[in-house]
Design an enzyme around this catalytic site. Sequence first.
Site, mmCIF file in Angstrom:
data_model
loop_
_atom_site.group_PDB
_atom_site.id
_atom_site.type_symbol
_atom_site.label_atom_id
_atom_site.label_comp_id
_atom_site.label_asym_id
_atom_site.label_seq_id
_atom_site.Cartn_x
_atom_site.Cartn_y
_atom_site.Cartn_z
ATOM 1 N N LYS A 1 -6.120 16.273 -1.703
ATOM 2 C CA LYS A 1 -4.760 16.830 -1.829
ATOM 3 C C LYS A 1 -4.821 18.349 -2.016
ATOM 4 O O LYS A 1 -3.979 19.078 -1.505
ATOM 5 C CB LYS A 1 -4.010 16.157 -2.987
ATOM 6 C CG LYS A 1 -3.608 14.714 -2.677
ATOM 7 C CD LYS A 1 -2.829 14.078 -3.825
ATOM 8 C CE LYS A 1 -2.418 12.650 -3.490
ATOM 9 N NZ LYS A 1 -1.704 11.963 -4.560
ATOM 10 N N GLU B 1 -10.705 2.642 -5.674
ATOM 11 C CA GLU B 1 -10.415 3.727 -6.617
ATOM 12 C C GLU B 1 -11.094 3.549 -7.973
ATOM 13 O O GLU B 1 -11.530 4.529 -8.570
ATOM 14 C CB GLU B 1 -8.900 3.873 -6.799
ATOM 15 C CG GLU B 1 -8.210 4.343 -5.527
ATOM 16 C CD GLU B 1 -6.738 4.632 -5.734
ATOM 17 O OE1 GLU B 1 -6.402 5.504 -6.551
ATOM 18 O OE2 GLU B 1 -5.911 3.972 -5.077
ATOM 19 N N HIS C 1 -6.847 -14.586 14.352
ATOM 20 C CA HIS C 1 -6.593 -14.168 15.725
ATOM 21 C C HIS C 1 -7.416 -12.947 16.106
ATOM 22 O O HIS C 1 -7.206 -12.378 17.168
ATOM 23 C CB HIS C 1 -5.087 -13.917 15.913
ATOM 24 C CG HIS C 1 -4.279 -15.149 15.619
ATOM 25 N ND1 HIS C 1 -3.979 -16.097 16.564
ATOM 26 C CD2 HIS C 1 -3.773 -15.615 14.451
ATOM 27 C CE1 HIS C 1 -3.290 -17.088 16.008
ATOM 28 N NE2 HIS C 1 -3.155 -16.825 14.711
#
Length: 359
Positions: A352, A242, A258
């Site tokens: 948005k 950001e 892993h």
Amino acid sequence: MDYAEVNLDDVEGVATIDTAGMLGALERFPQQVREAIEIGRAPAELPDAADLRAVVVLGMGGSGISGDVVGSLAADSLGVPMSTVKGYRLPGFVDENTLVFAVSYSGNTEETLGCVEEALGRGATVVAVTSGGRLAEIAGERDLPLFQVPGGLQPRAALGYLFVPVLSALERIGLVHGLLEELGAACEMLDERVQEYGVVTPLDDNPAKRLARDLVGFLPVIYGSEGPLAVAALRWKAQFNENSKVPAFYNWFPELNHNETVGWNHLEDIGSRCHLIVLREQDERPRVARRIEITLDLIKDDVGHITHVFARGSSRVERLLDLVCFGDHTSVFLALALGQDPTPVTRIEEFKRRLAEQS
Ligand code: PA5
């Protein structure tokens, strides 16, 4: 703009890029935490801890990380499960014995608001942490406990306002102990750190500026280890996204051993453009230290650079906030080195806006 043109020690020149004053917001972070401790003391009708079987924090992005921060600090001592929900789906266990914190800086985040309605429908106690918006309205209409924080900041620059009231409420009802005291002490450390990492401290003495300079042209990959350092790694990643407007990725030990350890085997051209930042503690678990050593030995030729950043501080809270402060400054200096204003997040706003058009 040619990156080499931006001199991070040129305070006035840098201010012409940082037009909305993100560096100033970082400098005020210790003061923000102090104010947030006061906000957390505001009268609020909180449930009896004996009636609670779970704690949930609802929040997205710069607000949602407040749940990760508190959860990672409280995990070892909290007697009930605590989780952070970042999305539309409220877990099935949420019921009248659940304490739910709805954290949204704007108060208008749809995922959080949707979960608030559902949690209220199930009889949970919902506490709001916000600067206003629809969430503050709902708190007023339903008479919910509300920690109202000052507006006018980017959510990611309001981290102190957002996580401290959650911590404070948990401590007030006796679910966690001693963290507020650690937080109070951490403010003094933060006063020193914001000077050390601040724009007036020249690059030679400023580790945040130096790391930012070394990150130009590279993709940051941040590794922490389970607990607060994994949360710090997430914060660094999000701040690079950001503030600096660069892609960034994070992971944590031991989980990454892993899977991700294998993933550096190919795409050498991408690996060589990655700068791996390993967040560490002096007294880390010996098995974690060994894992880091082995991992870096295995992948050292597959990445462009490796930097170790050791958290400083005498408590969990201090070490986490030290890393937050370091990462926040590094991401802003990287933005400035790239000629980017760290404050605007045009794509989030555009996203948005377009989503709202279809609601
Ligand atoms: O940093 C940001 O701007 C975002 O990550 C927001 O925090 C996120 O979109 C949620 O908005 P709010 O914090 O207002 O609930």
